[in-house]
Design a protein around this motif. Structure first.
Motif, PDB file in Angstrom:
ATOM      1  N   TYR A   1      20.974 101.184  32.891  1.00  0.00           N
ATOM      2  CA  TYR A   1      21.075  99.812  33.374  1.00  0.00           C
ATOM      3  C   TYR A   1      21.959  99.035  32.399  1.00  0.00           C
ATOM      4  CZ  TYR A   1      16.820 101.243  35.861  1.00  0.00           C
ATOM      5  OH  TYR A   1      15.900 101.903  36.634  1.00  0.00           O
ATOM      6  N   THR A   2      22.943  98.309  32.912  1.00  0.00           N
ATOM      7  CA  THR A   2      23.889  97.626  32.045  1.00  0.00           C
ATOM      8  C   THR A   2      23.928  96.128  32.350  1.00  0.00           C
ATOM      9  OG1 THR A   2      25.617  98.355  33.596  1.00  0.00           O
ATOM     10  CG2 THR A   2      25.392  99.585  31.526  1.00  0.00           C
ATOM     11  N   PHE A   3      24.056  95.344  31.275  1.00  0.00           N
ATOM     12  CA  PHE A   3      24.065  93.886  31.376  1.00  0.00           C
ATOM     13  C   PHE A   3      25.148  93.318  30.468  1.00  0.00           C
ATOM     14  CE2 PHE A   3      19.820  95.476  32.083  1.00  0.00           C
ATOM     15  CZ  PHE A   3      19.323  94.745  33.148  1.00  0.00           C
ATOM     16  N   LEU A   4      25.741  92.221  30.911  1.00  0.00           N
ATOM     17  CA  LEU A   4      26.616  91.422  30.063  1.00  0.00           C
ATOM     18  C   LEU A   4      25.783  90.271  29.529  1.00  0.00           C
ATOM     19  CD1 LEU A   4      30.201  90.216  30.855  1.00  0.00           C
ATOM     20  CD2 LEU A   4      28.496  88.586  30.096  1.00  0.00           C
ATOM     21  N   LEU A   5      25.708  90.143  28.204  1.00  0.00           N
ATOM     22  CA  LEU A   5      24.977  89.052  27.561  1.00  0.00           C
ATOM     23  C   LEU A   5      25.994  88.132  26.895  1.00  0.00           C
ATOM     24  CD1 LEU A   5      22.290  87.744  26.674  1.00  0.00           C
ATOM     25  CD2 LEU A   5      22.322  89.262  24.672  1.00  0.00           C
ATOM     26  N   ALA A   6      26.062  86.882  27.324  1.00  0.00           N
ATOM     27  CA  ALA A   6      27.046  85.930  26.801  1.00  0.00           C
ATOM     28  C   ALA A   6      26.343  84.778  26.107  1.00  0.00           C
ATOM     29  CB  ALA A   6      27.919  85.406  27.936  1.00  0.00           C
ATOM     30  N   ALA A   7      26.753  84.517  24.863  1.00  0.00           N
ATOM     31  CA  ALA A   7      26.296  83.338  24.131  1.00  0.00           C
ATOM     32  C   ALA A   7      27.313  82.234  24.383  1.00  0.00           C
ATOM     33  CB  ALA A   7      26.173  83.643  22.649  1.00  0.00           C
ATOM     34  N   VAL A   8      26.927  81.227  25.150  1.00  0.00           N
ATOM     35  CA  VAL A   8      27.866  80.211  25.616  1.00  0.00           C
ATOM     36  C   VAL A   8      27.726  78.938  24.786  1.00  0.00           C
ATOM     37  CG1 VAL A   8      28.638  78.867  27.613  1.00  0.00           C
ATOM     38  CG2 VAL A   8      27.683  81.161  27.946  1.00  0.00           C
TER      39      VAL A   8
ATOM     40  N   ARG B   1      28.411  90.542  24.644  1.00  0.00           N
ATOM     41  CA  ARG B   1      28.013  91.864  24.172  1.00  0.00           C
ATOM     42  C   ARG B   1      27.342  92.617  25.309  1.00  0.00           C
ATOM     43  NH1 ARG B   1      23.896  91.926  19.551  1.00  0.00           N
ATOM     44  NH2 ARG B   1      25.132  90.194  18.722  1.00  0.00           N
ATOM     45  N   LYS B   2      27.290  93.931  25.164  1.00  0.00           N
ATOM     46  CA  LYS B   2      26.648  94.773  26.171  1.00  0.00           C
ATOM     47  C   LYS B   2      25.187  95.008  25.821  1.00  0.00           C
ATOM     48  CE  LYS B   2      29.730  98.099  25.950  1.00  0.00           C
ATOM     49  NZ  LYS B   2      30.411  99.399  26.163  1.00  0.00           N
ATOM     50  N   VAL B   3      24.361  95.066  26.853  1.00  0.00           N
ATOM     51  CA  VAL B   3      22.974  95.513  26.725  1.00  0.00           C
ATOM     52  C   VAL B   3      22.837  96.718  27.656  1.00  0.00           C
ATOM     53  CG1 VAL B   3      20.544  94.958  27.043  1.00  0.00           C
ATOM     54  CG2 VAL B   3      22.123  93.197  26.215  1.00  0.00           C
ATOM     55  N   VAL B   4      22.512  97.876  27.090  1.00  0.00           N
ATOM     56  CA  VAL B   4      22.410  99.118  27.859  1.00  0.00           C
ATOM     57  C   VAL B   4      20.995  99.656  27.718  1.00  0.00           C
ATOM     58  CG1 VAL B   4      23.295 101.441  28.192  1.00  0.00           C
ATOM     59  CG2 VAL B   4      24.851  99.615  27.463  1.00  0.00           C
TER      60      VAL B   4
ATOM     61  N   ILE C   1       8.843  96.897  32.870  1.00  0.00           N
ATOM     62  CA  ILE C   1       9.315  95.549  32.540  1.00  0.00           C
ATOM     63  C   ILE C   1       9.856  95.573  31.112  1.00  0.00           C
ATOM     64  CG2 ILE C   1       8.640  93.136  32.194  1.00  0.00           C
ATOM     65  CD1 ILE C   1       6.473  93.569  34.314  1.00  0.00           C
ATOM     66  N   PHE C   2      11.052  95.008  30.928  1.00  0.00           N
ATOM     67  CA  PHE C   2      11.689  94.966  29.620  1.00  0.00           C
ATOM     68  C   PHE C   2      11.881  93.515  29.178  1.00  0.00           C
ATOM     69  CE2 PHE C   2      12.442  99.266  30.735  1.00  0.00           C
ATOM     70  CZ  PHE C   2      12.757  99.958  29.576  1.00  0.00           C
ATOM     71  N   LYS C   3      11.748  93.315  27.874  1.00  0.00           N
ATOM     72  CA  LYS C   3      12.048  92.023  27.260  1.00  0.00           C
ATOM     73  C   LYS C   3      13.358  92.160  26.495  1.00  0.00           C
ATOM     74  CE  LYS C   3      10.237  88.634  23.935  1.00  0.00           C
ATOM     75  NZ  LYS C   3       9.076  88.262  23.072  1.00  0.00           N
ATOM     76  N   ILE C   4      14.302  91.275  26.789  1.00  0.00           N
ATOM     77  CA  ILE C   4      15.601  91.281  26.129  1.00  0.00           C
ATOM     78  C   ILE C   4      15.737  89.989  25.323  1.00  0.00           C
ATOM     79  CG2 ILE C   4      18.111  91.367  26.452  1.00  0.00           C
ATOM     80  CD1 ILE C   4      17.663  92.801  29.087  1.00  0.00           C
ATOM     81  N   LYS C   5      16.065  90.120  24.053  1.00  0.00           N
ATOM     82  CA  LYS C   5      16.223  88.954  23.191  1.00  0.00           C
ATOM     83  C   LYS C   5      17.682  88.506  23.159  1.00  0.00           C
ATOM     84  CE  LYS C   5      12.327  90.032  20.142  1.00  0.00           C
ATOM     85  NZ  LYS C   5      11.893  90.250  18.728  1.00  0.00           N
ATOM     86  N   GLN C   6      17.911  87.336  22.565  1.00  0.00           N
ATOM     87  CA  GLN C   6      19.258  86.771  22.501  1.00  0.00           C
ATOM     88  C   GLN C   6      20.217  87.633  21.693  1.00  0.00           C
ATOM     89  OE1 GLN C   6      18.346  81.975  22.881  1.00  0.00           O
ATOM     90  NE2 GLN C   6      18.915  82.821  20.924  1.00  0.00           N
ATOM     91  N   ASP C   7      19.695  88.410  20.742  1.00  0.00           N
ATOM     92  CA  ASP C   7      20.578  89.251  19.926  1.00  0.00           C
ATOM     93  C   ASP C   7      20.927  90.570  20.615  1.00  0.00           C
ATOM     94  OD1 ASP C   7      18.206  90.648  19.759  1.00  0.00           O
ATOM     95  OD2 ASP C   7      17.985  90.460  17.589  1.00  0.00           O
TER      96      ASP C   7
END
Length: 359
Positions: free
Chosen positions: A172-179, A193-196, A226-232
């Motif tokens: 599973y792939t995500f784009l994480l953007a700090a705006v 950054r990528k979250v894989v 269920i997954f928890k994804i942090k800002q980092d």
């Protein structure tokens, strides 16, 4: 020769009889009484602008996502109270976008992401080319569970956007953007950054829904958990297989309604969860909102308030006449008025009567 004289008396009697029987005809026109609904439609939206797919607010304005359009709504004062911008926003009614206090983002075509400020979307555009970001990427995933938005924006303007890929491991792939939104006259910037998340060895895992809670994200991958994804960008599985329909936080507890009368709750920001049974069917396949200091949810066209007291709850149906045939896609509160966005218009009701119980 004399002819017999015909008497006029019978004719005169007949005329008098007819005159005495004649009545004035009274015409009664029945007027249809139009029933006043509890919810009235805001009249300043027309055509496809009435098809509202998602909403957001910064406390001063309400923001509406529509097919190929985005609207900033300030008041019901006709056209003076709204600004609608047409653009390359999704026309797909299943592509529901998150709208934060400051920003929102939309996929322009399959593999270009545009991030903008809500109040000046034409002069604050920041572009991310997905295939430059990840050569294995194919397109942004905008087809999630019908009640879920296809991306998430947390309170610190971090954006999480899932996308599909050609990776052999099926991760599973995500784009994480700090705006960094900036302000009018300054550029909007973002770092990405990528979250894989590796595909777990279960059959049937898929991205079901995702939600921003405070400064983190919760992602439901069906049988993969269920997954928890942090800002980092760090992540971990916080619960095993589950079909959560929503995630929301209320009074320091995070709730995840499950199908089939079950509920997950967490009191440590989604790190650990407790499963319970016996909750109403209305809690599943529902959407949850905050109106002033109250928790409100919608289910199958119905409106309800919900109060939690530890594991106990009370729910109360609210008046929804005027909304019976509408699909509710957002609830916002602005200047003592509650606005309900639907796929057939924007409806309003004063907050002082919003909490009236349905009879």
């Amino acid at each position: 020769m004399r002819y017999p004289h015909a008497s006029a008396a019978p004719l005169l009697a007949a005329i008098l009889l007819l005159s005495s029987c004649k009545k004035e005809t009274e015409i009664i026109v029945e007027k249809e009484v139009v029933k006043q609904s509890s919810w009235s439609e805001v009249p300043s939206l027309y055509g496809l602008a009435r098809v509202i797919l998602s909403t957001g607010s910064n406390g001063q304005s309400i923001y509406l996502q529509q097919p190929r359009a985005f609207t900033r709504f300030n008041s019901q004062a006709g056209l003076k109270g709204l600004v609608t911008t047409a653009g390359p926003f999704p026309a797909d009614v299943e592509a529901r976008l998150p709208i934060g206090r400051d920003i929102f983002a939309y996929p322009d075509m399959d593999s270009l992401l545009t991030i903008v400020r809500n109040n000046d979307i034409l002069t604050s555009q920041f572009y991310v080319s997905l295939r430059r970001f990840d050569p294995a990427a194919t397109r942004f995933n905008t087809r999630l569970f019908s009640l879920s938005k296809c991306m998430a924006i947390n309170r610190n303007n971090y954006l999480l956007a899932p996308y599909e890929n050609t990776r052999p491991d099926r991760a599973y792939t995500f784009l994480l953007a700090a705006v960094t939104p900036g302000s009018a006259g300054t550029p909007l910037t973002a770092s990405t950054r990528k979250v894989v998340i590796p595909k777990l060895p279960f059959v049937g895992g898929y991205l079901r829904n995702l939600e921003a809670i405070d400064d983190y994200f919760l992602v439901n991958l069906g049988s993969d958990g269920i997954f928890k994804i942090k800002q980092d960008g760090s992540f971990r599985q916080v619960y095993a297989s589950a079909l959560a329909d929503a995630f929301y936080k209320w009074n320091n507890t995070v709730y995840a309604p499950l199908e089939y009368n079950e509920m997950l709750t967490s009191t440590d920001n989604g790190d650990t969860w407790t499963r319970s049974t016996g909750v109403p069917l209305q809690f599943a396949l529902a959407s949850y909102y905050t109106v002033r200091d109250s928790l409100v949810f919608t289910h199958a066209g119905g409106l309800y308030t919900l109060r939690w007291n530890g594991p106990r709850y009370t729910m109360r149906p609210l008046k929804n006449d005027g909304l019976e045939r509408a699909t509710i896609t957002g609830i916002e509160y602005l200047r003592d008025t509650v606005y309900v966005a639907t796929t057939s218009g924007l409806f309003a009701r004063p907050v002082k009567t919003f909490f009236e119980k349905q009879q």
